[in-house]
Design an enzyme around this catalytic site. Structure first.
Site, PDB file in Angstrom:
ATOM      1  N   LYS A 166      -2.612  -4.788 -20.021  1.00 22.88           N
ATOM      2  CA  LYS A 166      -2.304  -5.464 -18.761  1.00 22.88           C
ATOM      3  C   LYS A 166      -3.364  -6.492 -18.411  1.00 22.88           C
ATOM      4  O   LYS A 166      -3.074  -7.552 -17.906  1.00 22.88           O
ATOM      5  CB  LYS A 166      -2.163  -4.418 -17.646  1.00 22.88           C
ATOM      6  CG  LYS A 166      -1.753  -4.995 -16.298  1.00 22.88           C
ATOM      7  CD  LYS A 166      -0.337  -5.532 -16.325  1.00 22.88           C
ATOM      8  CE  LYS A 166       0.064  -6.251 -15.063  1.00 22.88           C
ATOM      9  NZ  LYS A 166       1.205  -7.164 -15.306  1.00 22.88           N
TER      10      LYS A 166
ATOM     11  N   LYS B 240       8.879 -13.473 -22.612  1.00 23.21           N
ATOM     12  CA  LYS B 240       9.346 -12.157 -22.184  1.00 23.21           C
ATOM     13  C   LYS B 240      10.080 -11.459 -23.328  1.00 23.21           C
ATOM     14  O   LYS B 240       9.919 -10.271 -23.555  1.00 23.21           O
ATOM     15  CB  LYS B 240      10.282 -12.268 -20.960  1.00 23.21           C
ATOM     16  CG  LYS B 240       9.565 -12.599 -19.658  1.00 23.21           C
ATOM     17  CD  LYS B 240       8.895 -11.414 -19.061  1.00 23.21           C
ATOM     18  CE  LYS B 240       7.497 -11.497 -18.599  1.00 23.21           C
ATOM     19  NZ  LYS B 240       6.517 -12.424 -18.750  1.00 23.21           N
TER      20      LYS B 240
ATOM     21  N   HIS C  69      13.561 -34.072 -32.313  1.00 26.94           N
ATOM     22  CA  HIS C  69      12.327 -34.398 -33.039  1.00 26.94           C
ATOM     23  C   HIS C  69      11.940 -33.275 -33.997  1.00 26.94           C
ATOM     24  O   HIS C  69      10.820 -33.235 -34.465  1.00 26.94           O
ATOM     25  CB  HIS C  69      11.206 -34.685 -32.044  1.00 26.94           C
ATOM     26  CG  HIS C  69      11.525 -35.824 -31.121  1.00 26.94           C
ATOM     27  ND1 HIS C  69      11.527 -37.134 -31.550  1.00 26.94           N
ATOM     28  CD2 HIS C  69      11.926 -35.846 -29.831  1.00 26.94           C
ATOM     29  CE1 HIS C  69      11.885 -37.928 -30.544  1.00 26.94           C
ATOM     30  NE2 HIS C  69      12.140 -37.153 -29.486  1.00 26.94           N
TER      31      HIS C  69
ATOM     32  N   GLU D 291       7.550 -10.387 -26.156  1.00 27.00           N
ATOM     33  CA  GLU D 291       6.629  -9.283 -25.891  1.00 27.00           C
ATOM     34  C   GLU D 291       7.350  -7.978 -25.590  1.00 27.00           C
ATOM     35  O   GLU D 291       6.783  -6.912 -25.791  1.00 27.00           O
ATOM     36  CB  GLU D 291       5.643  -9.638 -24.779  1.00 27.00           C
ATOM     37  CG  GLU D 291       6.269  -9.893 -23.437  1.00 27.00           C
ATOM     38  CD  GLU D 291       5.260 -10.292 -22.371  1.00 27.00           C
ATOM     39  OE1 GLU D 291       4.073  -9.986 -22.523  1.00 27.00           O
ATOM     40  OE2 GLU D 291       5.677 -10.905 -21.373  1.00 27.00           O
TER      41      GLU D 291
ATOM     42  N   TRP E 244      -3.694  -1.641  -1.242  1.00 29.87           N
ATOM     43  CA  TRP E 244      -3.680  -2.839  -2.089  1.00 29.87           C
ATOM     44  C   TRP E 244      -4.079  -3.958  -1.142  1.00 29.87           C
ATOM     45  O   TRP E 244      -3.310  -4.362  -0.279  1.00 29.87           O
ATOM     46  CB  TRP E 244      -2.282  -3.072  -2.672  1.00 29.87           C
ATOM     47  CG  TRP E 244      -2.240  -4.261  -3.573  1.00 29.87           C
ATOM     48  CD1 TRP E 244      -1.745  -5.493  -3.287  1.00 29.87           C
ATOM     49  CD2 TRP E 244      -2.709  -4.327  -4.921  1.00 29.87           C
ATOM     50  NE1 TRP E 244      -1.889  -6.314  -4.380  1.00 29.87           N
ATOM     51  CE2 TRP E 244      -2.472  -5.627  -5.385  1.00 29.87           C
ATOM     52  CE3 TRP E 244      -3.321  -3.402  -5.778  1.00 29.87           C
ATOM     53  CZ2 TRP E 244      -2.824  -6.031  -6.679  1.00 29.87           C
ATOM     54  CZ3 TRP E 244      -3.668  -3.809  -7.055  1.00 29.87           C
ATOM     55  CH2 TRP E 244      -3.411  -5.106  -7.491  1.00 29.87           C
TER      56      TRP E 244
ATOM     57  N   ASN F 250       0.915  -0.848   6.000  1.00 24.17           N
ATOM     58  CA  ASN F 250       1.295  -1.549   4.779  1.00 24.17           C
ATOM     59  C   ASN F 250       1.968  -2.844   5.232  1.00 24.17           C
ATOM     60  O   ASN F 250       2.845  -2.798   6.082  1.00 24.17           O
ATOM     61  CB  ASN F 250       2.280  -0.685   3.982  1.00 24.17           C
ATOM     62  CG  ASN F 250       2.882  -1.404   2.802  1.00 24.17           C
ATOM     63  OD1 ASN F 250       2.275  -2.328   2.260  1.00 24.17           O
ATOM     64  ND2 ASN F 250       4.067  -0.999   2.400  1.00 24.17           N
ATOM     65  N   GLY F 251       1.577  -3.981   4.665  1.00 19.14           N
ATOM     66  CA  GLY F 251       2.230  -5.238   5.038  1.00 19.14           C
ATOM     67  C   GLY F 251       1.223  -6.252   5.527  1.00 19.14           C
ATOM     68  O   GLY F 251       0.016  -6.117   5.298  1.00 19.14           O
TER      69      GLY F 251
ATOM     70  N   CYS G  26       0.837  -1.197   0.000  1.00 14.90           N
ATOM     71  CA  CYS G  26       0.000   0.000   0.000  1.00 14.90           C
ATOM     72  C   CYS G  26       0.876   1.253   0.000  1.00 14.90           C
ATOM     73  O   CYS G  26       2.084   1.172   0.164  1.00 14.90           O
ATOM     74  CB  CYS G  26      -0.865   0.008   1.251  1.00 14.90           C
ATOM     75  SG  CYS G  26      -1.719  -1.548   1.494  1.00 14.90           S
TER      76      CYS G  26
ATOM     77  N   GLU H 249       8.721 -19.219 -20.603  1.00 20.03           N
ATOM     78  CA  GLU H 249       8.534 -17.877 -20.041  1.00 20.03           C
ATOM     79  C   GLU H 249       9.647 -16.932 -20.513  1.00 20.03           C
ATOM     80  O   GLU H 249       9.397 -15.771 -20.830  1.00 20.03           O
ATOM     81  CB  GLU H 249       8.489 -17.968 -18.501  1.00 20.03           C
ATOM     82  CG  GLU H 249       8.457 -16.652 -17.742  1.00 20.03           C
ATOM     83  CD  GLU H 249       7.229 -15.778 -18.020  1.00 20.03           C
ATOM     84  OE1 GLU H 249       6.336 -16.173 -18.781  1.00 20.03           O
ATOM     85  OE2 GLU H 249       7.203 -14.659 -17.471  1.00 20.03           O
TER      86      GLU H 249
ATOM     87  N   ARG I 250       0.936   2.336  -5.972  1.00 20.07           N
ATOM     88  CA  ARG I 250       1.218   1.257  -5.016  1.00 20.07           C
ATOM     89  C   ARG I 250      -0.050   0.495  -4.606  1.00 20.07           C
ATOM     90  O   ARG I 250       0.028  -0.524  -3.919  1.00 20.07           O
ATOM     91  CB  ARG I 250       1.873   1.824  -3.747  1.00 20.07           C
ATOM     92  CG  ARG I 250       3.202   2.507  -3.992  1.00 20.07           C
ATOM     93  CD  ARG I 250       3.762   3.034  -2.694  1.00 20.07           C
ATOM     94  NE  ARG I 250       4.090   1.961  -1.783  1.00 20.07           N
ATOM     95  CZ  ARG I 250       5.273   1.375  -1.694  1.00 20.07           C
ATOM     96  NH1 ARG I 250       6.261   1.784  -2.448  1.00 20.07           N
ATOM     97  NH2 ARG I 250       5.472   0.403  -0.839  1.00 20.07           N
TER      98      ARG I 250
END
Ligand code: F6R
Length: 614
Positions: free
Chosen positions: A609, A488, A507, A491, A75, A101-102, A2, A484, A27
């Site tokens: 996003k 990355k 193969h 994109e 958040w 926050n946390g 947060c 992955e 945040r």
């Protein structure tokens, strides 16, 4: 993750706090709130949704004039993102207002204790517990600083707390453990912020607090102690970033910042998920043990990076639970009439919680009466709301379009789920589960070790600015890492990239190998089922055909070293957990190469996003 602001000085605290929150909204934006000290009491307002909702409400019903205040943009971790759970939270009599926050790991025990003592807690948050405890200390005669110290000695977990006392307009008190807090030092005024963006319009003189410290700010003074009240010192520095750099903590891109947040994100994803014996406790999994014992198949669905997290999960979940586990792209799953029963557990992985393809998949699964468990980063989003259970990943907002800390924390949540199922179904002994949990606890340190070597990866990336194609090879849990790494690069750098299972090379894909083609090779740890040696042979085969090999292998792995043009050493970790470290240099490589090529790393072309259409 947060955003927190505190102020005491000569200006209108309301305006300073709201401005600070605007700068910190990146945040978290689930809710926002402000508390001011005015006429011997606390005045406050807090609203679900973006800061604009709070501002609108305050236009209609303004808070009183005051020069001392705190604010918060949330958040959500514990509790849905609604008005009631928004910060600030008040003590029992409304004398203390507190923002946080946390994650307070032992909040359930403390809440029980308060409720037994007659406290009425009105929200679902862990934060409210701290507000009540601080106020109880004031009732016993402590001042706000001493009250904060006493409460912090009792809290476990990660937290930044900032509090005001309605009867003491002269000070704001804050504390931190494993969560950020910076003091802004002004003239005749002082500030607190989760980061310097909260106050750099007012001052560029900052004081970074150390671990387990409490700070008291007044108009003219800043004093720091440890949790026992002993004098302590923070680190003073001058901020020379502009505002946009400040929001990114000095990084050029949110994505790069998020890559560097991963040690913290992994630690947060693990917080409060096990007891001191290593036994898993996933409070949010509201599917009974009996139902979990009846599960005869798991189907993991997701898209893009989330799907790759699912591919890693399959190796771990099947190994630990012996439950057959399928992994499928959510859009393919939905439209192929999958076989689902009441005893199928469908696991939907989604950072945003809004991906339409994944949402449709879980709606279909629920219509077939299967149980659905979401692994999600966004509290209150649609996918967890429509699921039977959820494991939140606690990564904090991910602003870069390409997922990084989202992926690592999805992996952690998958491991936790696998271990939890093994615990409930008895497919692993308690000490075996505790041993994996212990390994997981070491992962933030290992991820940090990878980040400490970022410069070497950047240097490597800069050498590939003219490359048109890159391949990625992996085996076992390293195979999704290869996928992955390729995603990355596609994109972000818009370079053709493919990930392959190394065993598949002969193969077909080996025909692609030509002189100078860069190939990343993710090598499994030594000594497991010949996987390592087979990967070593694959590297020799491609190198013999001219590939330029970039080998990610355990430090000290001399068997692959002779066939590596470049080596990226990995810490020694169990095979199943290796993706948590192996993917980090691939993220750094893609980020740096895209930067060198002049691309917008945070908003790559054609991408969004959150993909809310099928
Ligand atoms: C890639 C990326 C995407 C997302 C995918 C799913 O870097 O970010 O592939 O992983 O669109 O998104 P969520 O996890 O929000 O469902």
């Amino acid at each position: 993750m947060c955003g927190i602001v505190g102020y005491v000085g000569g200006k209108q605290a309301r305006d300073v706090v709201i401005d600070g929150l605007r700068r910190l909204e990146y945040r978290g934006y689930d809710s926002a709130g402000v508390a001011l000290v005015s006429d011997g009491e606390i005045a406050f307002d807090k609203r679900a949704g973006k800061l604009a909702n709070l501002e609108k409400a305050m236009e209609g019903s303004p808070l009183p004039a005051s020069t001392t205040g705190i604010g918060h943009t949330r958040w959500a971790t514990h509790g849905a993102p609604n008005d009631l759970n928004a910060h600030p939270h008040l003590g029992a009599k409304g004398r203390v207002a507190l923002v946080h926050n946390g994650i307070i790991e032992n909040f359930a025990t403390l809440r029980d204790e308060l409720e037994r003592a007659g406290h009425d807690l009105v929200s679902e948050t862990d934060t409210e517990v701290a507000a009540h405890l601080v106020e109880a200390e004031l009732d016993r005669g402590a001042d706000l600083t001493a009250a904060m110290q006493a409460v912090c000695r009792r809290l476990e977990g990660a937290f930044t707390l900032v509090a005001v006392d309605g009867e003491d307009p002269a000070r704001v008190v804050a504390a931190r453990r494993n969560s950020p807090l910076v003091v802004g030092i002004g003239e005749g005024e002082n500030f607190l912020g989760s980061d310097v963006a909260a106050f750099i319009e007012h001052t560029r003189e900052a004081l970074e607090l150390g671990q387990d410290q409490v700070v008291t700010i007044t108009r003219s003074d800043v004093s720091v102690t440890d949790f026992d009240g002993n004098p302590a010192e923070g680190r003073r520095y001058h901020v020379d970033w502009d505002l946009s750099a400040a929001e990114k903590d000095g990084f050029d891109w949110f994505m790069r910042k998020e890559i560097f947040e991963q040690p913290r994100a992994v630690a947060d994803a693990l917080l409060g998920r096990h007891d001191e014996t290593g036994a898993l406790q996933l409070d949010e999994v509201r599917i009974s043990d009996e139902e979990l014992r009846d599960i005869d198949k798991i189907v993991i669905v997701g898209c893009g990076t989330a799907h790759y997290a699912g591919l890693v999960a399959k190796y771990a979940v099947e190994h630990w639970t012996r439950i057959p586990c399928e992994v499928e792209l959510a859009h393919e799953f939905r439209y192929r009439d999958p076989i689902l029963t009441r005893n199928t557990l469908v696991v939907a992985i989604s950072q945003s919680g809004e991906t339409a393809d994944t949402l449709m998949a879980i709606r279909h699964a629920r219509a077939q009466r299967s149980k659905v468990l979401a692994i999600c980063n966004t509290n209150g989003s649609t996918i967890p709301r429509e699921s039977d259970a959820v494991i939140y990943t606690h990564a904090g907002p991910e602003i870069g379009v390409a997922s990084t800390k989202g992926f690592l924390t999805q992996l952690v949540a998958c491991y936790l789920l696998g271990l939890y199922l093994a615990q409930v179904r008895g497919t692993k002994f308690g000490d075996e589960i505790a041993a994996v949990v212990e390994e997981l606890q070491r992962m933030p340190g290992h991820v940090q070790q990878m980040l400490d070597e970022a410069e070497k990866v950047y240097e490597l990336a800069r050498g590939y600015a003219d490359t048109r194609s890159v391949l990625f090879l992996g085996r076992h849990a390293g195979y999704p890492v290869a996928l992955e790494g390729a995603l990355k690069l596609k994109e972000l750098a818009y370079i053709h990239a493919e990930g392959f299972a190394a065993g598949e090379l002969k193969h077909g894909p080996i025909a692609l190998i030509e002189e100078g083609l860069p190939v990343f090779c993710v090598v499994p740890p030594r000594g497991r089922d010949q996987l390592h040696d087979k990967m070593a042979s694959a590297i020799q085969e491609i190198r013999a055909r001219g590939a330029r090999t970039i080998v990610l292998a355990e430090e000290g792995d001399q068997e692959v070293a002779p066939y590596a043009d470049d080596t990226i050493p990995l810490p020694v970790v169990p095979t199943l957990l290796q993706p948590l470290v192996a993917v980090v240099p691939l993220q750094l490589f893609a980020c740096e190469l895209a930067t060198v090529l002049g691309h917008d790393v945070d908003q790559p072309r054609n991408l969004a996003k959150s993909v809310t259409v099928e």
